[in-house]
Scaffold this motif. Sequence first.
Motif, PDB file in Angstrom:
ATOM      1  N   ASP A 164       0.907  -0.965  -0.107  1.00  0.00           N
ATOM      2  CA  ASP A 164       0.178   0.078  -0.028  1.00  0.00           C
ATOM      3  C   ASP A 164       0.687   1.003   0.255  1.00  0.00           C
ATOM      4  O   ASP A 164       1.875   1.576   0.608  1.00  0.00           O
ATOM      5  N   GLY A 165       0.519   2.274  -0.269  1.00  0.00           N
ATOM      6  CA  GLY A 165       0.933   3.675  -0.750  1.00  0.00           C
ATOM      7  C   GLY A 165       1.220   4.039   1.006  1.00  0.00           C
ATOM      8  O   GLY A 165      -0.167   3.955   1.896  1.00  0.00           O
ATOM      9  N   PRO A 166       1.825   5.798   1.147  1.00  0.00           N
ATOM     10  CA  PRO A 166       2.117   6.218  -0.029  1.00  0.00           C
ATOM     11  C   PRO A 166       3.999   5.815  -0.154  1.00  0.00           C
ATOM     12  O   PRO A 166       4.209   5.614   0.942  1.00  0.00           O
ATOM     13  N   PRO A 167       4.269   5.952  -1.085  1.00  0.00           N
ATOM     14  CA  PRO A 167       3.696   6.119  -2.697  1.00  0.00           C
ATOM     15  C   PRO A 167       2.875   5.674  -3.461  1.00  0.00           C
ATOM     16  O   PRO A 167       3.426   3.718  -2.541  1.00  0.00           O
ATOM     17  N   PHE A 168       1.892   6.028  -3.716  1.00  0.00           N
ATOM     18  CA  PHE A 168       0.779   5.330  -4.539  1.00  0.00           C
ATOM     19  C   PHE A 168       1.154   5.090  -5.993  1.00  0.00           C
ATOM     20  O   PHE A 168       1.620   5.162  -6.489  1.00  0.00           O
ATOM     21  N   SER A 169       1.345   3.561  -6.750  1.00  0.00           N
ATOM     22  CA  SER A 169       1.521   3.616  -7.705  1.00  0.00           C
ATOM     23  C   SER A 169       0.653   4.348  -8.788  1.00  0.00           C
ATOM     24  O   SER A 169      -1.114   4.379  -8.308  1.00  0.00           O
ATOM     25  N   VAL A 170       0.866   4.739  -9.985  1.00  0.00           N
ATOM     26  CA  VAL A 170      -0.502   5.456 -11.027  1.00  0.00           C
ATOM     27  C   VAL A 170       0.014   4.834 -12.454  1.00  0.00           C
ATOM     28  O   VAL A 170       1.477   5.535 -12.497  1.00  0.00           O
ATOM     29  N   PRO A 171      -0.769   3.694 -12.491  1.00  0.00           N
ATOM     30  CA  PRO A 171      -0.376   3.550 -13.855  1.00  0.00           C
ATOM     31  C   PRO A 171       0.095   4.204 -15.273  1.00  0.00           C
ATOM     32  O   PRO A 171      -1.131   5.957 -15.021  1.00  0.00           O
ATOM     33  N   ASP A 172       0.099   4.008 -15.808  1.00  0.00           N
ATOM     34  CA  ASP A 172       0.208   5.719 -17.198  1.00  0.00           C
ATOM     35  C   ASP A 172      -0.764   5.794 -17.480  1.00  0.00           C
ATOM     36  O   ASP A 172      -1.503   6.920 -18.220  1.00  0.00           O
ATOM     37  N   ILE A 193      13.225   0.598 -10.976  1.00  0.00           N
ATOM     38  CA  ILE A 193      14.044   1.421  -9.966  1.00  0.00           C
ATOM     39  C   ILE A 193      13.786   0.342  -8.559  1.00  0.00           C
ATOM     40  O   ILE A 193      14.709   0.687  -7.626  1.00  0.00           O
ATOM     41  N   LEU A 194      13.641  -0.816  -8.352  1.00  0.00           N
ATOM     42  CA  LEU A 194      13.006  -1.695  -7.693  1.00  0.00           C
ATOM     43  C   LEU A 194      14.248  -1.949  -7.099  1.00  0.00           C
ATOM     44  O   LEU A 194      14.345  -1.744  -5.646  1.00  0.00           O
ATOM     45  N   GLY A 195      15.607  -1.696  -7.656  1.00  0.00           N
ATOM     46  CA  GLY A 195      16.645  -2.949  -6.781  1.00  0.00           C
ATOM     47  C   GLY A 195      17.518  -1.282  -6.207  1.00  0.00           C
ATOM     48  O   GLY A 195      17.904  -1.316  -4.346  1.00  0.00           O
ATOM     49  N   GLU A 196      16.608  -0.058  -5.750  1.00  0.00           N
ATOM     50  CA  GLU A 196      17.215   0.963  -5.370  1.00  0.00           C
ATOM     51  C   GLU A 196      16.124   1.172  -4.050  1.00  0.00           C
ATOM     52  O   GLU A 196      15.985   2.166  -3.441  1.00  0.00           O
ATOM     53  N   GLN A 202      11.572  -5.899  -0.190  1.00  0.00           N
ATOM     54  CA  GLN A 202      10.914  -6.279   1.737  1.00  0.00           C
ATOM     55  C   GLN A 202       9.477  -7.042   1.178  1.00  0.00           C
ATOM     56  O   GLN A 202       9.448  -7.492   2.053  1.00  0.00           O
ATOM     57  N   ALA A 203       8.905  -6.040   0.643  1.00  0.00           N
ATOM     58  CA  ALA A 203       7.290  -6.132   0.670  1.00  0.00           C
ATOM     59  C   ALA A 203       7.080  -7.623  -0.096  1.00  0.00           C
ATOM     60  O   ALA A 203       5.476  -7.586  -0.693  1.00  0.00           O
ATOM     61  N   GLY A 204       8.509  -7.350  -1.224  1.00  0.00           N
ATOM     62  CA  GLY A 204       7.809  -8.628  -2.236  1.00  0.00           C
ATOM     63  C   GLY A 204       7.350  -8.635  -3.675  1.00  0.00           C
ATOM     64  O   GLY A 204       6.873  -8.663  -4.370  1.00  0.00           O
TER      65      GLY A 204
END
Length: 217
Positions: A164-172, A193-196, A202-204
Amino acid sequence: MQADFWHKRWERNQIGFHQNQVNPYLTRYWPTLGIEPGSRVLVPLCGKSLDLAWLAGQGLRVLGVELSQRAVEDFFVEQQLQPERYQHGAFTCYRSEGVEIWCGDFFQLRAEDLADCVGLYDRAALIALPPQMRQRYAAQLNALLPQGCRGVLVTMDYDQAQLDGPPFSVPDGEVRALFGERWQVSEEAAQDILGESWKFVQAGVDSLVERVYILRG
């Protein structure tokens, strides 16, 4: 999501969204907008972002809007500036060295407040808001910013069911639904940028795509 949520985040210094350097997307894509020095640009939900100082350094007149007084005061302290303080309608305003930050509720802005804004920069505002508030936020920008305005928008796109967010997912698709009727929307970059982000790993979360858009009104 109420104002108290963000006040508590700042009070507890839970500000992982704050970046300790100028955003590289800003420095790369802002010059492509062709906005002249001396122009006024809006930075909604600006926090104490270093991006404000960078924009001012380009000769722009920066208008940030921020709910947290702590964030506003921290910005000027960290930039070693002593701002002039004054009241404008519902906002307590701070101004120094090309940066003006209005402390208050973004949704209290009026069209006359933004009538001379020709630029928009949103790195952390849209993704800070849950869906219903995103619709209200976009409607506010669409209604208040003048025709001809240009901007840079940065979003995140991931499976919201995984975290859950924030930050929230905002798809295209949502970006285009929110802004497509009012703006010409052009996606300029998309990078996983998952690796960053250890929080997301940690949340999967299996993918975290950061997208950059140019908006032309």
